[in-house]
Design a protein around this motif. Structure first.
Motif, PDB file in Angstrom:
ATOM      1  N   LYS A 169       7.407  37.565 -13.891  1.00  0.00           N
ATOM      2  CA  LYS A 169       7.629  37.269 -12.481  1.00  0.00           C
ATOM      3  C   LYS A 169       9.079  36.875 -12.242  1.00  0.00           C
ATOM      4  O   LYS A 169       9.801  36.492 -13.175  1.00  0.00           O
TER       5      LYS A 169
ATOM      6  N   GLU B  73      11.509  31.459  -9.186  1.00  0.00           N
ATOM      7  CA  GLU B  73      11.045  30.914  -7.916  1.00  0.00           C
ATOM      8  C   GLU B  73      11.637  29.535  -7.685  1.00  0.00           C
ATOM      9  O   GLU B  73      11.636  28.695  -8.600  1.00  0.00           O
TER      10      GLU B  73
ATOM     11  N   VAL C 160      11.472  25.851  -6.609  1.00  0.00           N
ATOM     12  CA  VAL C 160      10.388  24.878  -6.571  1.00  0.00           C
ATOM     13  C   VAL C 160      10.727  23.705  -5.658  1.00  0.00           C
ATOM     14  O   VAL C 160       9.971  23.371  -4.748  1.00  0.00           O
TER      15      VAL C 160
ATOM     16  N   GLY D 131       9.466  24.474  -2.198  1.00  0.00           N
ATOM     17  CA  GLY D 131       8.886  25.791  -2.040  1.00  0.00           C
ATOM     18  C   GLY D 131       7.481  25.676  -1.470  1.00  0.00           C
ATOM     19  O   GLY D 131       6.789  24.683  -1.695  1.00  0.00           O
ATOM     20  N   ASP D 132       7.059  26.700  -0.765  1.00  0.00           N
ATOM     21  CA  ASP D 132       5.766  26.648  -0.087  1.00  0.00           C
ATOM     22  C   ASP D 132       4.604  26.442  -1.061  1.00  0.00           C
ATOM     23  O   ASP D 132       3.619  25.783  -0.728  1.00  0.00           O
ATOM     24  N   SER D 133       4.718  26.985  -2.247  1.00  0.00           N
ATOM     25  CA  SER D 133       3.596  26.924  -3.183  1.00  0.00           C
ATOM     26  C   SER D 133       3.376  25.546  -3.790  1.00  0.00           C
ATOM     27  O   SER D 133       2.335  25.300  -4.402  1.00  0.00           O
ATOM     28  N   VAL D 134       4.339  24.644  -3.627  1.00  0.00           N
ATOM     29  CA  VAL D 134       4.206  23.318  -4.244  1.00  0.00           C
ATOM     30  C   VAL D 134       4.206  22.182  -3.232  1.00  0.00           C
ATOM     31  O   VAL D 134       4.039  21.020  -3.621  1.00  0.00           O
ATOM     32  N   LYS D 135       4.385  22.493  -1.971  1.00  0.00           N
ATOM     33  CA  LYS D 135       4.430  21.445  -0.952  1.00  0.00           C
ATOM     34  C   LYS D 135       3.137  20.636  -0.967  1.00  0.00           C
ATOM     35  O   LYS D 135       2.047  21.192  -1.031  1.00  0.00           O
TER      36      LYS D 135
ATOM     37  N   ARG E   5       2.123  18.800  -3.342  1.00  0.00           N
ATOM     38  CA  ARG E   5       1.672  18.537  -4.717  1.00  0.00           C
ATOM     39  C   ARG E   5       2.807  18.033  -5.605  1.00  0.00           C
ATOM     40  O   ARG E   5       2.571  17.219  -6.494  1.00  0.00           O
TER      41      ARG E   5
ATOM     42  N   LYS F 209      -2.111  23.510 -11.067  1.00  0.00           N
ATOM     43  CA  LYS F 209      -2.955  24.699 -11.061  1.00  0.00           C
ATOM     44  C   LYS F 209      -2.514  25.626 -12.182  1.00  0.00           C
ATOM     45  O   LYS F 209      -1.343  25.598 -12.580  1.00  0.00           O
TER      46      LYS F 209
ATOM     47  N   GLU G  70      -1.670  28.559 -12.028  1.00  0.00           N
ATOM     48  CA  GLU G  70      -0.541  29.365 -11.552  1.00  0.00           C
ATOM     49  C   GLU G  70       0.782  28.610 -11.555  1.00  0.00           C
ATOM     50  O   GLU G  70       1.833  29.200 -11.281  1.00  0.00           O
ATOM     51  N   ASP G  71       0.754  27.326 -11.872  1.00  0.00           N
ATOM     52  CA  ASP G  71       1.999  26.571 -12.049  1.00  0.00           C
ATOM     53  C   ASP G  71       2.591  26.779 -13.446  1.00  0.00           C
ATOM     54  O   ASP G  71       3.694  26.308 -13.722  1.00  0.00           O
TER      55      ASP G  71
END
Length: 120
Positions: free
Chosen positions: A42, A45, A47, A60-64, A66, A86, A88-89
């Motif tokens: 990948k 990204e 973070v 980043g949107d995927s970690v907001k 958390r 998760k 995916e982290d």
């Protein structure tokens, strides 16, 4: 400027880890420090990022909600507290620094990665 990332390891889904980024070799008062990650196959990204002096933050949107980025000025260290992990982290996490405030512009300095693995 040298950046040293540490704190990676194995965690279970729902668990927590805290990464540290120790900085040396410069005057960081106007710097931005960011965390990035890259999973196998990948793209890298963004973070999280923080301004060294003012404490402004960006995620980043995927970690907001958390992950939390913070800094200890006395220790020249930036932390990334990662909660509710998760699978995916899972990725190699890198810290980076740039000479002015902007979390999304190119960074000038990069540390080595620290590996985070989250099992389901």
């Amino acid at each position: 400027v040298q950046l040293q990332a540490s704190g990676g390891g194995l965690a279970q889904a729902g668990g927590s880890l805290r990464l540290s980024c120790s900085a040396s070799g410069g005057t960081f008062s106007s710097y931005t420090v960011g965390w990035f990650r890259q999973a196998p196959g990948k793209e890298r990204e963004f973070v999280a990022g923080t301004s060294w002096r003012g404490g402004n933050t960006d995620y980043g949107d995927s970690v907001k909600g958390r992950f939390t980025i913070s800094r200890d000025l006395a220790k020249n260290t930036v932390y990334l507290q990662m909660n509710s992990l998760k699978p995916e982290d899972t990725a190699a996490y890198y810290c980076a620094a740039r000479k002015a405030w902007s979390t999304r512009a190119p960074y000038d300095y990069w540390g080595q990665g620290t590996l985070v693995t989250v099992s389901s």
